[in-house]
Design a protein around this motif. Sequence first.
Motif, PDB file in Angstrom:
ATOM      1  N   ALA A 117       0.872  -1.173   0.000  1.00 13.05           N
ATOM      2  CA  ALA A 117       0.000   0.000   0.000  1.00 13.05           C
ATOM      3  C   ALA A 117       0.908   1.221   0.000  1.00 13.05           C
ATOM      4  O   ALA A 117       1.912   1.217   0.708  1.00 13.05           O
ATOM      5  N   PRO A 118       0.603   2.250  -0.753  1.00 14.87           N
ATOM      6  CA  PRO A 118      -0.597   2.417  -1.573  1.00 14.87           C
ATOM      7  C   PRO A 118      -0.456   1.917  -3.020  1.00 14.87           C
ATOM      8  O   PRO A 118      -1.332   2.198  -3.826  1.00 14.87           O
ATOM      9  N   THR A 119       0.571   1.137  -3.329  1.00 15.27           N
ATOM     10  CA  THR A 119       0.769   0.797  -4.749  1.00 15.27           C
ATOM     11  C   THR A 119      -0.201  -0.273  -5.250  1.00 15.27           C
ATOM     12  O   THR A 119      -0.416  -0.378  -6.451  1.00 15.27           O
ATOM     13  N   SER A 120      -0.711  -1.113  -4.373  1.00 15.04           N
ATOM     14  CA  SER A 120      -1.647  -2.210  -4.697  1.00 15.04           C
ATOM     15  C   SER A 120      -0.963  -3.422  -5.312  1.00 15.04           C
ATOM     16  O   SER A 120      -1.628  -4.401  -5.659  1.00 15.04           O
ATOM     17  N   GLY A 123      -7.631   7.102 -19.970  1.00 17.08           N
ATOM     18  CA  GLY A 123      -6.251   7.583 -20.090  1.00 17.08           C
ATOM     19  C   GLY A 123      -5.399   7.428 -18.840  1.00 17.08           C
ATOM     20  O   GLY A 123      -4.229   7.827 -18.834  1.00 17.08           O
ATOM     21  N   PHE A 124      -5.960   6.862 -17.777  1.00 17.48           N
ATOM     22  CA  PHE A 124      -5.169   6.687 -16.552  1.00 17.48           C
ATOM     23  C   PHE A 124      -4.167   5.539 -16.714  1.00 17.48           C
ATOM     24  O   PHE A 124      -4.453   4.541 -17.384  1.00 17.48           O
ATOM     25  N   ASN A 125      -3.027   5.700 -16.084  1.00 15.36           N
ATOM     26  CA  ASN A 125      -2.147   4.567 -15.865  1.00 15.36           C
ATOM     27  C   ASN A 125      -2.523   3.959 -14.508  1.00 15.36           C
ATOM     28  O   ASN A 125      -2.432   4.628 -13.477  1.00 15.36           O
ATOM     29  N   VAL A 126      -2.980   2.711 -14.531  1.00 18.47           N
ATOM     30  CA  VAL A 126      -3.446   2.063 -13.296  1.00 18.47           C
ATOM     31  C   VAL A 126      -2.533   0.883 -12.996  1.00 18.47           C
ATOM     32  O   VAL A 126      -2.355  -0.003 -13.836  1.00 18.47           O
ATOM     33  N   LEU A 127      -1.964   0.840 -11.818  1.00 18.77           N
ATOM     34  CA  LEU A 127      -1.128  -0.305 -11.454  1.00 18.77           C
ATOM     35  C   LEU A 127      -1.999  -1.550 -11.324  1.00 18.77           C
ATOM     36  O   LEU A 127      -3.166  -1.442 -10.911  1.00 18.77           O
ATOM     37  N   PRO A 128      -1.460  -2.728 -11.683  1.00 17.68           N
ATOM     38  CA  PRO A 128      -2.274  -3.950 -11.601  1.00 17.68           C
ATOM     39  C   PRO A 128      -2.540  -4.318 -10.138  1.00 17.68           C
ATOM     40  O   PRO A 128      -1.685  -4.868  -9.455  1.00 17.68           O
ATOM     41  N   SER A 129      -3.737  -4.020  -9.675  1.00 19.63           N
ATOM     42  CA  SER A 129      -4.044  -4.130  -8.242  1.00 19.63           C
ATOM     43  C   SER A 129      -4.427  -5.536  -7.822  1.00 19.63           C
ATOM     44  O   SER A 129      -5.169  -6.225  -8.511  1.00 19.63           O
ATOM     45  N   LEU A 136      -7.303   0.996  -6.026  1.00 23.92           N
ATOM     46  CA  LEU A 136      -6.497   1.190  -7.240  1.00 23.92           C
ATOM     47  C   LEU A 136      -5.553   2.352  -7.014  1.00 23.92           C
ATOM     48  O   LEU A 136      -5.867   3.289  -6.269  1.00 23.92           O
ATOM     49  N   PHE A 137      -4.398   2.278  -7.645  1.00 21.11           N
ATOM     50  CA  PHE A 137      -3.406   3.349  -7.551  1.00 21.11           C
ATOM     51  C   PHE A 137      -3.194   3.831  -8.988  1.00 21.11           C
ATOM     52  O   PHE A 137      -2.708   3.070  -9.829  1.00 21.11           O
ATOM     53  N   ALA A 138      -3.575   5.059  -9.251  1.00 16.78           N
ATOM     54  CA  ALA A 138      -3.680   5.497 -10.647  1.00 16.78           C
ATOM     55  C   ALA A 138      -3.185   6.918 -10.836  1.00 16.78           C
ATOM     56  O   ALA A 138      -3.279   7.764  -9.943  1.00 16.78           O
ATOM     57  N   LEU A 143       7.564  10.956  -5.208  1.00 20.91           N
ATOM     58  CA  LEU A 143       7.356   9.723  -5.988  1.00 20.91           C
ATOM     59  C   LEU A 143       5.887   9.389  -6.246  1.00 20.91           C
ATOM     60  O   LEU A 143       5.548   8.824  -7.279  1.00 20.91           O
ATOM     61  N   ILE A 144       5.000   9.725  -5.287  1.00 20.54           N
ATOM     62  CA  ILE A 144       3.595   9.318  -5.476  1.00 20.54           C
ATOM     63  C   ILE A 144       2.642  10.506  -5.514  1.00 20.54           C
ATOM     64  O   ILE A 144       1.426  10.322  -5.484  1.00 20.54           O
ATOM     65  N   ASN A 145       3.174  11.711  -5.622  1.00 22.11           N
ATOM     66  CA  ASN A 145       2.272  12.872  -5.573  1.00 22.11           C
ATOM     67  C   ASN A 145       1.552  13.139  -6.897  1.00 22.11           C
ATOM     68  O   ASN A 145       0.841  14.130  -7.031  1.00 22.11           O
ATOM     69  N   GLU A 146       1.713  12.272  -7.865  1.00 20.00           N
ATOM     70  CA  GLU A 146       0.892  12.360  -9.075  1.00 20.00           C
ATOM     71  C   GLU A 146      -0.123  11.218  -9.154  1.00 20.00           C
ATOM     72  O   GLU A 146      -0.748  10.983 -10.187  1.00 20.00           O
ATOM     73  N   TYR A 147      -0.266  10.500  -8.026  1.00 14.91           N
ATOM     74  CA  TYR A 147      -1.183   9.351  -7.997  1.00 14.91           C
ATOM     75  C   TYR A 147      -2.377   9.598  -7.068  1.00 14.91           C
ATOM     76  O   TYR A 147      -2.271  10.366  -6.106  1.00 14.91           O
ATOM     77  N   LEU A 148      -3.462   8.922  -7.375  1.00 11.02           N
ATOM     78  CA  LEU A 148      -4.601   8.873  -6.467  1.00 11.02           C
ATOM     79  C   LEU A 148      -4.793   7.431  -6.019  1.00 11.02           C
ATOM     80  O   LEU A 148      -4.609   6.499  -6.814  1.00 11.02           O
TER      81      LEU A 148
END
Lengths: 353, 353
Positions: B155-158, B284-290, B295-297, B325-330
Amino acid sequence: MSKFWSSAVKRSDPYIPGEQLNDPKIIKLNTNENPYPPSPLVLDAIKKEADQSLRLYPSPTVDELRNEIADYYGLGKDSVFIGNGSDEVLAFSFMAFFESGRKIRYPEVSYSFYPVYAKLFNIPVEEVPLQADFSIQASDFHSSEGGVIFPNPNAPTSLYLQLEAIEDILQHNRDRVVIVDEAYIDFAEESAVKLLHKYDNLLVIQTMSKSRSLAGLRLGFALGSPELIEGLIRIKDSFNSYTIDRLAIAGGIAAMKDKVYFEATREKIKRTRIWATQELRKRGFNVLPSQANFLFATHPDKEASSLYEQLKENKILVRYFNKPLINEYLRITIGTEVEMDTFFQVLDKLLKK
Amino acid sequence: MSKFWSSAVKRSDPYIPGEQLNDPKIIKLNTNENPYPPSPLVLDAIKKEADQSLRLYPSPTVDELRNEIADYYGLGKDSVFIGNGSDEVLAFSFMAFFESGRKIRYPEVSYSFYPVYAKLFNIPVEEVPLQADFSIQASDFHSSEGGVIFPNPNAPTSLYLQLEAIEDILQHNRDRVVIVDEAYIDFAEESAVKLLHKYDNLLVIQTMSKSRSLAGLRLGFALGSPELIEGLIRIKDSFNSYTIDRLAIAGGIAAMKDKVYFEATREKIKRTRIWATQELRKRGFNVLPSQANFLFATHPDKEASSLYEQLKENKILVRYFNKPLINEYLRITIGTEVEMDTFFQVLDKLLKK
């Protein structure tokens, strides 16, 4: 000893709670639980809260319950900290206000969890002897190196320390925190809470386990100056964001609101205490003048340890501490009148032996 | 800073949990709660337990619930430790297995409570950088000085780490404890529990907050070799004898028993996860394979921080971490299908701006 254990585990000497036997026939006078059930309003509030909202985290700040307790004592919310039973509040307090290099003081005969915390957190201690009558001498606690902690009323002695004596201890420890552990205060004269406006070094700790019949719900709280409370919050928020579950919050709020029920049950216990003290004295026991929901008593001719065993054989559980100074005493929780009647019937049988 | 605070308070840097807003209209996709209510059998068990027995202390050893969890995983009771949420289990684990003088390792992007514990307990850390795709490289965790801890899924990468990689980390830390924090494991391939019979240095930590919809009840547990579990018990019994209340014990037992409900809700969440991932990618989101319940996107053209704010204005709460590193992700918790539908409707409106 395991090679994986930290030095904290290795030096620890865990607390052993009173026996919890699962036999409903046993009369349980050993862990100072309230013999009366919680307020019906508490049970209703819990049942109402047991719904789908349990999927959601509880409030991390527990503000609603803090406000309720603050109102009860005429304090602000920022003077109240809530924990998972007063034992957790005590643990957080040891972390927040006591220091590895500085000796703290507590009475030699006292709540046996204090030395356990001290070992866990590596805090050196000075155990202060009591007077011959088990009373606390305030001057023995002057100018402590690292802080002071004592229960009032003291456990297991049941003796109450007057507020003047507590004030004397506070005045002589201005730069150290003095913790008054008031687990049993609702059965005694008055709380040290009324000293809070004068002493920023005072932390009062109370519990809903005894006077509010909620040992099974795990709710304790601390009352103190906002800077002490902030210290506790910082520790708690570095340890576990949500220590109080949704059901306990709902139950705790209802318990604080139902003052009528609270007053009625504590008065019943105080009346039974007076009667039970007289009955023990009639039978030759020396009984300390209790201001708690238990009695501390010794018999000149009967060994406490064997009385304890014999009572247990007769399905009555009291508390016996096999420790210096108190190994001739029994600690007897005040039960219902019916339970105490049975206790005395069994006791009479044993005393005749 | 208060003169009364210990060095532990002074060095602490408390965890800040996700927002808990009291607006029932808000769609809460920010703290990884389960969108489905707890099993009806859990609510029944709690209501049944909310009776006069609440006046009595709960079991200090919580054996009945330990047995239930042990049975579920085919372990012995002495391989199970129960705590007040997995955060408390983590705190006790830091105390039991990590040491002031020895550096522990955890991923640089990980559960943000780990550095909080490390500060509180004064444990030095090595934050291990992740690969560019946020994956964990097992060899980076070889031969740690003081132990290893990581969430799986992270977490939070999934992202999920395969058991072979975990086994590699265990093999290269034979004298140190490796903690696998499996808060989200019920939404992933398989638990590291199956490695327990081979590695006495493995501690697996799980929670009932996510997959069993009981965030509001506070139940977490650790699974490990009896010597690790004994270490945790010694710490807990030096801290608070009764951390789990009677209602939580009853609810937890019912939750472990109702396997049908558990399977049904976790399958629903996994199905919604697949669908929501596709929908985000379409936009258009890049979503990590959770493999978690979130989801981390990230979106190439839209700032995560402003998306977060705009969603909040539209009564949808997701989690945004303003960290390198993660401030462009939700981080977006998987809600019900209806909630996710609304989320995408609002999102479409925002993306058109």
